[in-house]
Design a protein around this motif. Sequence first.
Motif, PDB file in Angstrom:
ATOM      1  N   GLY A  73      13.128 -19.942  61.203  1.00  0.00           N
ATOM      2  CA  GLY A  73      12.950 -21.379  61.107  1.00  0.00           C
ATOM      3  C   GLY A  73      13.661 -22.059  59.954  1.00  0.00           C
ATOM      4  N   ALA A  74      14.381 -21.316  59.127  1.00  0.00           N
ATOM      5  CA  ALA A  74      15.036 -21.905  57.955  1.00  0.00           C
ATOM      6  C   ALA A  74      16.440 -22.415  58.257  1.00  0.00           C
ATOM      7  CB  ALA A  74      15.088 -20.893  56.803  1.00  0.00           C
ATOM      8  N   VAL A  75      17.064 -21.882  59.308  1.00  0.00           N
ATOM      9  CA  VAL A  75      18.444 -22.274  59.619  1.00  0.00           C
ATOM     10  C   VAL A  75      18.636 -22.470  61.116  1.00  0.00           C
ATOM     11  CG1 VAL A  75      19.441 -21.079  57.612  1.00  0.00           C
ATOM     12  CG2 VAL A  75      19.299 -19.885  59.807  1.00  0.00           C
ATOM     13  N   ARG A  76      19.693 -23.206  61.427  1.00  0.00           N
ATOM     14  CA  ARG A  76      20.223 -23.316  62.777  1.00  0.00           C
ATOM     15  C   ARG A  76      21.696 -22.956  62.676  1.00  0.00           C
ATOM     16  NH1 ARG A  76      15.953 -22.688  64.094  1.00  0.00           N
ATOM     17  NH2 ARG A  76      14.399 -24.184  64.722  1.00  0.00           N
ATOM     18  N   THR A  77      22.237 -22.348  63.705  1.00  0.00           N
ATOM     19  CA  THR A  77      23.637 -21.923  63.645  1.00  0.00           C
ATOM     20  C   THR A  77      24.433 -22.466  64.828  1.00  0.00           C
ATOM     21  OG1 THR A  77      23.262 -19.881  64.883  1.00  0.00           O
ATOM     22  CG2 THR A  77      23.023 -19.758  62.488  1.00  0.00           C
ATOM     23  N   ARG A  78      25.714 -22.612  64.592  1.00  0.00           N
ATOM     24  CA  ARG A  78      26.711 -22.834  65.638  1.00  0.00           C
ATOM     25  C   ARG A  78      27.754 -21.761  65.408  1.00  0.00           C
ATOM     26  NH1 ARG A  78      27.575 -28.920  64.273  1.00  0.00           N
ATOM     27  NH2 ARG A  78      29.378 -27.925  63.390  1.00  0.00           N
ATOM     28  N   THR A  79      28.216 -21.156  66.480  1.00  0.00           N
ATOM     29  CA  THR A  79      29.106 -20.010  66.348  1.00  0.00           C
ATOM     30  C   THR A  79      30.449 -20.285  67.001  1.00  0.00           C
ATOM     31  OG1 THR A  79      27.225 -18.510  66.327  1.00  0.00           O
ATOM     32  CG2 THR A  79      29.361 -17.553  66.845  1.00  0.00           C
ATOM     33  N   LEU A  80      31.494 -19.879  66.302  1.00  0.00           N
ATOM     34  CA  LEU A  80      32.852 -19.923  66.828  1.00  0.00           C
ATOM     35  C   LEU A  80      33.347 -18.489  66.923  1.00  0.00           C
ATOM     36  CD1 LEU A  80      34.192 -22.663  64.404  1.00  0.00           C
ATOM     37  CD2 LEU A  80      33.421 -23.004  66.744  1.00  0.00           C
ATOM     38  N   LYS A  81      33.834 -18.104  68.079  1.00  0.00           N
ATOM     39  CA  LYS A  81      34.450 -16.787  68.200  1.00  0.00           C
ATOM     40  C   LYS A  81      35.858 -16.908  67.634  1.00  0.00           C
ATOM     41  CE  LYS A  81      35.183 -12.970  71.320  1.00  0.00           C
ATOM     42  NZ  LYS A  81      34.831 -12.417  72.618  1.00  0.00           N
TER      43      LYS A  81
END
Length: 95
Positions: A73-81
């Motif tokens: 619950g401390a972070v949210r991520t967006r990922t790029l390959k």
Amino acid sequence: MKYISLITWTDQGIQAAKDSPKRLDQAREMGQGFGVKIEEAFMTMGDVDMVCIVDAPDDESYARFGLRLCQNGAVRTRTLKAFSEDEYRRIMNGL
């Protein structure tokens, strides 16, 4: 496989920003169980709070790691390959 993870702190994460280095250490340790290695981590200014360069054996391993990371619950991520320069050149040569 390389990934670039764009990380933003949630309200819960920013309230405990002082603990962020400890959470990064925990994420590195947790990643080992998924075969994932956080190679570099940067605190950033702007829309994203942190950027990490990550190595994982495959998309599924990284997806499991990313989902588990967000469960606290401390972070949210967006990922790029990410593709290495050699991979990029092979892709472009195939056009």
